[in-house]
Every structure is written in structure tokens, then in C-alpha cells.
Design a protein around this motif. Structure first.
Motif, PDB file in Angstrom:
ATOM      1  N   HIS A   8       3.580   1.305   3.973  1.00  0.00           N
ATOM      2  CA  HIS A   8       3.531   1.983   3.955  1.00  0.00           C
ATOM      3  C   HIS A   8       5.330   2.269   3.830  1.00  0.00           C
ATOM      4  O   HIS A   8       6.273   3.711   3.382  1.00  0.00           O
ATOM      5  CB  HIS A   8       3.614   2.526   5.168  1.00  0.00           C
ATOM      6  CG  HIS A   8       1.880   2.626   5.216  1.00  0.00           C
ATOM      7  ND1 HIS A   8       1.177   3.282   4.934  1.00  0.00           N
ATOM      8  CD2 HIS A   8       1.024   1.586   6.103  1.00  0.00           C
ATOM      9  CE1 HIS A   8      -0.284   3.008   4.767  1.00  0.00           C
ATOM     10  NE2 HIS A   8      -0.585   1.994   5.574  1.00  0.00           N
ATOM     11  N   ASP A   9       6.425   1.823   4.227  1.00  0.00           N
ATOM     12  CA  ASP A   9       7.824   1.456   4.462  1.00  0.00           C
ATOM     13  C   ASP A   9       8.357   1.952   3.217  1.00  0.00           C
ATOM     14  O   ASP A   9       9.308   2.192   2.474  1.00  0.00           O
ATOM     15  CB  ASP A   9       8.938   0.552   5.136  1.00  0.00           C
ATOM     16  CG  ASP A   9       7.581   0.445   6.582  1.00  0.00           C
ATOM     17  OD1 ASP A   9       8.214   1.425   7.044  1.00  0.00           O
ATOM     18  OD2 ASP A   9       7.487  -0.500   7.111  1.00  0.00           O
ATOM     19  N   LYS A  12       7.885   4.756   1.919  1.00  0.00           N
ATOM     20  CA  LYS A  12       8.756   6.009   1.713  1.00  0.00           C
ATOM     21  C   LYS A  12       9.828   5.711   1.411  1.00  0.00           C
ATOM     22  O   LYS A  12      10.440   7.164   0.926  1.00  0.00           O
ATOM     23  CB  LYS A  12       8.418   6.005   3.765  1.00  0.00           C
ATOM     24  CG  LYS A  12       9.230   6.888   4.558  1.00  0.00           C
ATOM     25  CD  LYS A  12       9.356   7.027   5.957  1.00  0.00           C
ATOM     26  CE  LYS A  12      10.165   7.862   6.539  1.00  0.00           C
ATOM     27  NZ  LYS A  12      10.242   8.020   8.423  1.00  0.00           N
ATOM     28  N   ASP A  17       2.715   7.173  -3.139  1.00  0.00           N
ATOM     29  CA  ASP A  17       1.719   7.110  -2.245  1.00  0.00           C
ATOM     30  C   ASP A  17       1.649   5.434  -2.344  1.00  0.00           C
ATOM     31  O   ASP A  17       2.032   4.852  -3.223  1.00  0.00           O
ATOM     32  CB  ASP A  17       0.270   7.272  -3.070  1.00  0.00           C
ATOM     33  CG  ASP A  17       0.433   8.315  -3.613  1.00  0.00           C
ATOM     34  OD1 ASP A  17      -0.162   8.934  -3.900  1.00  0.00           O
ATOM     35  OD2 ASP A  17       1.744   9.424  -2.913  1.00  0.00           O
ATOM     36  N   SER A  18       1.151   5.275  -0.770  1.00  0.00           N
ATOM     37  CA  SER A  18       0.972   4.371  -0.198  1.00  0.00           C
ATOM     38  C   SER A  18      -0.238   2.889  -1.113  1.00  0.00           C
ATOM     39  O   SER A  18       0.076   2.205  -1.364  1.00  0.00           O
ATOM     40  CB  SER A  18       0.477   4.123   1.261  1.00  0.00           C
ATOM     41  OG  SER A  18       1.362   4.428   2.082  1.00  0.00           O
TER      42      SER A  18
END
Length: 338
Positions: A8-9, A12, A17-18
Motif C-alpha cells: 500500500h505504501d 501510494k 492501485d495496490s
């Protein structure tokens, strides 16, 4: 507080998208090379480490094999473990090593634990107390390949990697006979274990070949610890058995007998010659040095692991097992040089 970067980092930081990050890290063809390169570069920059355990569990593999031996301290088993680890490491597998200490109950708990930890396969040399293999049926039920090494299983469908224990027992006994010995005491292990049964059969056949009558009084069974060898020779001499040699099914019991004989001023090999089995490192340095049968532990470990990995990779548990037998070798030292 957990400061480890996650997918997720990465997502971001790159404003994507993850799910795309996850696919890229798993080398999915659904992600372009340019995007993969960008994601991998950012992952390295942030210090991201993949959770290989979780990834492997999703694939239903752990890239781990279990190994159960009676005692890690025995030179033969430590040599076999070296061969196992080298072969496994080269193939990208980790190894969990456990010792039963010759106890069936401990062996059963170890097997349960290894299965619970989802090993991909198991190598085992069973304990002296193991009489049946019911506690190992869970492996077949779970589709986990199993290879027996050193101490083998005669059940249909089981694969074994062994040394020629019969030939080792025969060669050890014939060596003593050719040195002029006729009254040869045999220290045997539990006859329920095939290795000790086969070493005993080799002993008997060598006597028959050279026209020496077999006498059951000259066979003493034990767990073959050093103290057993000490007690065995003491018991035999108190019975006034005429003994001019000892063939012990392992080196430890042979060394125990040597300690008793030296303490009671019996000359080795002039009065009693001795041959052991397994070529423990101490057998070279004790006085006199111990004649013994060498076992190729490292080679056995490599071959057993190669066979296990073959079954794991093919996802195959054959109904018909195979048995691979390696040659043993007599090493003559001073304890039998009459």
C-alpha cells in the motif's frame, strides 16, 4: 509499532492501485514491463521485503523439508545432515532438523509438529523404539512425500536410502576370522530394527562361511550406548565365555568395551580384537585406534534429499517405493591388527 513498508505504501507513492503493485511483485503478465520496473525500483527504494511465507502458503508450499534423526551428536547423522542441507539449499529449500533421542513418543510429537507447520516433505531415520509406522500415515493422507534413510521401513510403498548393513556385518566378522579369531562376541542393537538385524545376519553368515558354529550366548543386544558396551563385555567375561574378538554394531559400544578391557589389563588386540561400525571421529584417536565399518553419511543425505525433492516437485507419492543401497567399507586400524 510496525514501520515495515507494505504494498500500500508503494501504491501510494506511485499513485497506482495496490492490486497492480501486487501483480507486479508476483511477475504477472498483466502488468507492462515499464510499470513493473517502476514498481520494483520504488519497492527497493522503500526497503520493501516480500512475505515469502504468506506467498508460499497461498501456493500451498513452504519450500521447507523436515528431517528427523535419532541423535544429531552422532557423526553419521551430522554428516547426513550436511548432505541434506547442501542439496536442499541448492534447490531453494529450507530444512527443519529435529532429533527423537531414540524415543518413539518424542518422534510422534515431532512428526505432528512438522505436519502442522506444513513441511513439503519429510526425511526420517526412525528411533530404536519405533516398531510400526502408524504415526507416519498422516503424511500420505496429507500428500506429503516421505523418505526413510539409514533405518528403513519394509512396508509396501515406502522408499529407503540405506547402506549395505548385511555386507558391513559380514566384512567386519570375516576380517576378525581372517586375523585368527574364532570366539567372536557380537554386540547387537534391537532386532526389530532392520539395520541391526542385517548386521547380525552378516555376522552369522561369516561364521558359517568359515565353518565356525553359531552360539547365541555370544550375541548381546542393547541400545548400544558406551555404557552398554562396558556392561556387555563385563557380563560376557563373568560368564567365563572364551572370547578372542568383539564385533560391535556401532562404535560407541565398542569403545565402552575397550574401556572395560583396558581397566582390567586385557590387551587389545593381542587378547581380544575389536571391530566397530560407523567410523565415529573418536575411533581414529582412541588408543588403540578402532577398526570400523565406514558409512557414507554425506552421500546418503544428498541422495535421500534428491529423491524427496523429486517427489515434491512432481507432486507424486508413488504406490511402489524404491530402495537405494550404498556400499560400506571396512577401515582397518590397530584394534584388530593381530
Amino acid at each position: 509499532m510496525n514501520n515495515k513498508p507494505t504494498i500500500h505504501d508503494i501504491a501510494k507513492a506511485l499513485s497506482i492501485d495496490s492490486s497492480t503493485v501486487s501483480r507486479a511483485l508476483n511477475d504477472s503478465p498483466r502488468v507492462t514491463k515499464a510499470t513493473k520496473d517502476k514498481i520494483l525500483a520504488k519497492a527497493e527504494e522503500l526497503g520493501y521485503k516480500r512475505n515469502l511465507l504468506a506467498s508460499n502458503l497461498r501456493k500451498n508450499v513452504t519450500n521447507t523439508i523436515g528431517v528427523v534423526v535419532p541423535r544429531i551428536s552422532r557423526h553419521f547423522f551430522s554428516s547426513a545432515i550436511q548432505g541434506i542441507e547442501e542439496t536442499a539449499y541448492t534447490a531453494g529449500y529450507n530444512v527443519i532438523i529435529c532429533q527423537s533421542l531414540e524415543q518413539l513418543e518424542r518422534e510422534m510429537k515431532i512428526v505432528d509438529s512438522l505436519v502442522a507447520n506444513r513441511v513439503d516433505g519429510l526425511l526420517i531415520s526412525v528411533s530404536m523404539e519405533t516398531r510400526d509406522y502408524k504415526h507416519l500415515t498422516v503424511l500420505k493422507e496429507r500428500g506429503i512425500p516421505l523418505i526413510f534413510f539409514d533405518r528403513h521401513c519394509k512396508k509396501t510403498g515406502c522408499s529407503n536410502v540405506l547402506i549395505d548393513d548385511y555386507k558391513g556385518g559380514f566384512d567386519a566378522t570375516e576380517h576378525l576370522i581372517l586375523k585368527g579369531c574364532k570366539n567372536i562376541l557380537h554386540f547387537s542393537g534391537p532386532q526389530e530394527l532392520e539395520i541391526y538385524k542385517n548386521r547380525f545376519q552378516g555376522y552369522k553368515e561369516a561364521l558359517v562361511k568359515h565353518g565356525i558354529s553359531f552360539n547365541s550366548d555370544y550375541v548381546l543386544s542393547s541400545r548400544l550406548m558406551e555404557e552398554d558396551g562396558y556392561a556387555n563385555i563385563e557380563q560376557a567375561l563373568k560368564k567365563s565365555l572364551a572370547i578372542d574378538a568383539i564385533f560391535s554394531a556401532n562404535d560407541l559400544a565398542a569403545i565402552g568395551a575397550m574401556k572395560y578391557l583396558k581397566a582390567h589389563h586385557v590387551k587389545i588386540p593381542e587378547d581380544i580384537a575389536i571391530v566397530g561400525f560407523s567410523n565415529e571421529p573418536i575411533s581414529r584417536v582412541i588408543e588403540p585406534s578402532l577398526t570400523t565399518i565406514d558409512q557414507p553419511g554425506f552421500e546418503m543425505g544428498k541422495i535421500a534429499t534428491g529423491l524427496l525433492l523429486e517427489h515434491i516437485i512432481k507432486k507424486d507419492i508413488p504406490n511402489k517405493g524404491q530402495t537405494i543401497i550404498l556400499a560400506s567399507k571396512l577401515i582397518e586400524r590397530n584394534s584388530s591388527k593381530k
